[in-house]
Design a protein around this motif. Structure first.
Motif: not given
Length: 186
Positions: A168-186
């Motif tokens: 529907d175009g709504q934001v359901v999650g936000l993530l801010l991580v360092p560029t050297d972060h390992g696997p991301l949750p989404f």
């Protein structure tokens, strides 16, 4: 210039041909897993790119979104966060997400980013990713939840920013991580 026009027309025709081939394969009983395997992507990625789901409440097709819309929303979200404009940001969030991602939570997270890499200068390489992988071209139309991903260029470094966007175009999650972060949750 004629070569460019010709190549663009060929690309558009190839996209129409691929879409028609996928729809024909579905009509003949092929599964999304089989189609995804043939295209080198997950079944979910294949569905998000080529599926034509129908809203059970209305019986109408769920309208796809353009990649450009998701890219624009992704960059807008981080611009609003950096500006502290939560009055404009919060209506972009799905109500359930807004219960957890309160202005205070977002502000505290952004404060941590500022302490590490300074103020936001801009976004680079913003693109859309499908859950489970799969390539997305700028001309694709998408259904379901997708992820807008960008590199936030700050005055003293970079941070990866990700925005999960529902159908529907709504934001359901936000993530801010360092560029050297390992696997991301989404």
């Amino acid at each position: 210039m004629e070569d460019i026009r010709s190549a663009q027309q060929a690309l558009e025709e190839a996209r129409r041909t691929l879409d028609a081939a996928v729809q024909a394969a579905r009509a003949q009983g092929s599964t999304w897993a089989q189609i995804g395997e043939e295209l080198g992507m997950s079944r979910q990625a294949a569905f998000k790119r080529f599926g034509r789901p129908v809203d059970p409440r209305t019986g109408t097709r769920i309208e796809p979104r353009s990649v450009a819309d998701v890219v624009g929303l992704t960059e807008r979200v981080f611009t609003l966060i950096a500006a502290g404009d939560y009055e404009t940001l919060m209506p972009l969030l799905h109500p359930q997400a807004a219960r957890e991602l309160t202005p205070d939570v977002i502000a505290e997270t952004w404060r941590r980013v500022l302490a590490e890499v300074g103020t936001l200068q801009g976004a680079a390489g913003t693109h859309v990713e499908l859950p489970g992988g799969g390539a997305v071209s700028s001309d694709d139309e998408l259904v379901g939840t997708v992820v807008g991903a960008t590199t936030l260029e700050c005055e003293a470094g970079q941070v990866h920013g990700r925005v999960a966007v529902a159908d529907d175009g709504q934001v359901v999650g936000l993530l801010l991580v360092p560029t050297d972060h390992g696997p991301l949750p989404f």
